[in-house]
Design an enzyme around this catalytic site. Structure first.
Site, PDB file in Angstrom:
ATOM      1  N   LYS A  52    -125.030 -67.804  51.944  1.00 33.94           N
ATOM      2  CA  LYS A  52    -125.057 -67.006  50.717  1.00 33.94           C
ATOM      3  C   LYS A  52    -126.475 -66.593  50.411  1.00 33.94           C
ATOM      4  O   LYS A  52    -127.352 -67.450  50.414  1.00 33.94           O
ATOM      5  CB  LYS A  52    -124.492 -67.866  49.592  1.00 33.94           C
ATOM      6  CG  LYS A  52    -124.540 -67.235  48.240  1.00 33.94           C
ATOM      7  CD  LYS A  52    -124.085 -68.210  47.205  1.00 33.94           C
ATOM      8  CE  LYS A  52    -124.370 -67.617  45.853  1.00 33.94           C
ATOM      9  NZ  LYS A  52    -124.276 -68.555  44.794  1.00 33.94           N
ATOM     10  N   LYS A  91    -127.866 -71.728  51.136  1.00 38.66           N
ATOM     11  CA  LYS A  91    -127.940 -70.898  49.933  1.00 38.66           C
ATOM     12  C   LYS A  91    -129.402 -70.642  49.586  1.00 38.66           C
ATOM     13  O   LYS A  91    -130.179 -71.582  49.414  1.00 38.66           O
ATOM     14  CB  LYS A  91    -127.230 -71.605  48.781  1.00 38.66           C
ATOM     15  CG  LYS A  91    -127.373 -70.860  47.470  1.00 38.66           C
ATOM     16  CD  LYS A  91    -126.503 -71.438  46.379  1.00 38.66           C
ATOM     17  CE  LYS A  91    -126.785 -70.749  45.061  1.00 38.66           C
ATOM     18  NZ  LYS A  91    -125.923 -71.223  43.983  1.00 38.66           N
TER      19      LYS A  91
HETATM   20  C1  PBG Z   1    -124.152 -71.478  40.671  1.00 42.80           C
HETATM   21  C2  PBG Z   1    -123.862 -70.251  41.405  1.00 42.80           C
HETATM   22  C3  PBG Z   1    -124.572 -69.045  41.424  1.00 42.80           C
HETATM   23  C4  PBG Z   1    -123.823 -68.174  42.205  1.00 42.80           C
HETATM   24  C5  PBG Z   1    -122.719 -68.871  42.666  1.00 42.80           C
HETATM   25  N1  PBG Z   1    -122.769 -70.151  42.176  1.00 42.80           N
HETATM   26  C6  PBG Z   1    -125.799 -68.642  40.727  1.00 42.80           C
HETATM   27  C7  PBG Z   1    -127.097 -69.181  41.128  1.00 42.80           C
HETATM   28  O1  PBG Z   1    -127.246 -69.999  42.016  1.00 42.80           O
HETATM   29  O2  PBG Z   1    -128.057 -68.802  40.441  1.00 42.80           O
HETATM   30  C8  PBG Z   1    -124.170 -66.744  42.478  1.00 42.80           C
HETATM   31  C9  PBG Z   1    -123.019 -65.858  42.743  1.00 42.80           C
HETATM   32  C10 PBG Z   1    -123.300 -64.412  42.641  1.00 42.80           C
HETATM   33  O3  PBG Z   1    -124.436 -63.956  42.466  1.00 42.80           O
HETATM   34  O4  PBG Z   1    -122.317 -63.675  42.751  1.00 42.80           O
HETATM   35  N2  PBG Z   1    -125.310 -72.143  41.031  1.00 42.80           N
END
Ligand code: PBG
Length: 327
Positions: free
Chosen positions: A247, A194
């Site tokens: 992601k 991520k």
């Molecule tokens: C929680 C989380 C996030 C997303 C999924 N889980 C936000 C982030 O990490 O700031 C992003 C999902 C999206 O942008 O659709 N940490």
């Protein structure tokens, strides 16, 4: 003209094109992210994600039924609490917003597969994904809270948990906690790869989870790194992750492929809020064909090797699959 190789031969008719299609997509690979909020009778559109809504627990069923009717059998739930605090206690409260949502969803749609996003940023007053020590996110202290969060979601009815915080060691911490409470059979899908990404902008508005200070670069990955992506994925598999996720999806197809080729677990890709918002905005301006772009985005993730595709377009993609436009 002497031309033995004519790739166009196989593109002549729709039947033939479909016969030789290399990437096959099935609705069972789709998962839909859903935001659940406090209150009664709430269905409010998220301004940064046109067509996406926050639902209160009592209104959620209409969305879940709609998804099931479209053939989308899996949802990823995000809770938006009314109150936030320093230690994100709403994330692991027995009667927290997402826990109540799981109980209700399990009752009203028992056939739907329910996944819980495990993170603290929606629940902390400072908006970071863990507890702080000074201005830093304290990795090891956060682990216990993440494990508690995962356990509380599973106890409330989550079929699978998906840690998205990017703390080191959280898959093992969650696995141990679930096993110690008799949930050995509950899978963990880790957001293993991520990135610290500007593509999450609209989500942070949707969940009011933007960090109050600083950014997430000390825990989410630097997007220049490919070998490190593999390191994260392999570590999570070693810690017991059943599925590993990459992601965002759209700008990261190379890493979906890398992770697919070097692990032996299913791979997920999350087409995040910014990907959806960009497609919507350009379509609204009349600059792109929304359905066409949506299909290309989805197929590219599957072509790159994803097994599971998490997307705000899940229902619309299911329709395209039904109509034979993709699939
Ligand atoms: C929680 C989380 C996030 C997303 C999924 N889980 C936000 C982030 O990490 O700031 C992003 C999902 C999206 O942008 O659709 N940490």
């Amino acid at each position: 003209m002497e031309l033995k190789n004519r790739p166009r031969r196989l593109r002549k008719t729709a039947v033939l094109r479909k016969m030789v299609r290399e990437t096959r997509i099935d609705k069972s690979s789709l998962a839909y992210p859903l935001f659940v909020t406090e209150g009664n009778n709430v269905k409010e559109e998220i301004s940064s994600l046109p067509g996406q809504y926050r639902y209160s627990v009592d209104r959620m069923e209409e969305k879940l039924t709609e998804l099931m009717d479209a053939g989308v059998s899996s949802v990823l739930l995000f809770g938006i609490p009314a109150h936030k605090d320093e230690v994100g206690s709403g994330a692991y409260a027995r009667d927290g917003i997402v826990q109540r949502a799981f109980r209700q969803a399990e009752k009203s749609c028992p056939d739907l597969y329910l996944i819980g996003d495990v993170c603290m940023c929606e629940y902390t007053s400072h908006g970071h994904c863990g507890v702080l020590r000074g201005k830093e996110v304290d990795n090891d202290k956060t682990l216990e809270l993440l494990a508690e969060t995962a356990l509380s979601q599973v106890q409330a009815g989550a079929d699978m948990v998906a840690p998205s915080d990017m703390m080191d060691g959280r898959v093992a911490a969650i696995r141990n906690k679930l096993d110690a409470h008799g949930y050995e059979e509950t899978p963990v899908m880790s957001y293993a790869v991520k990135f610290a990404s500007s593509f999450y902008g609209p989500f942070r508005e949707a969940a009011s989870s933007a960090p109050l200070f600083g950014d997430r670069k000390s825990y989410q990955m630097d997007y220049h790194n490919r070998r490190e992506a593999l390191k994260e994925a392999l570590l999570d598999v070693k810690e017991g992750a059943d599925i590993v996720m990459v992601k965002p999806a759209m700008a990261y197809g190379d890493l979906i492929r890398e992770v697919k080729d070097h692990t032996n677990v299913p791979v997920a890709a999350y087409s995040v809020s910014g990907e959806y918002a960009m497609a919507k905005a350009a379509a609204r301006a009349g600059w792109i064909d929304e359905a066409g772009v949506m299909c290309e985005m989805a197929v590219s993730a599957f072509r790159a090797g994803t097994d599971i595709y998490i997307t705000y377009f899940a229902k619309e993609l299911a329709k395209c699959i039904d109509q034979g436009i993709i699939g």
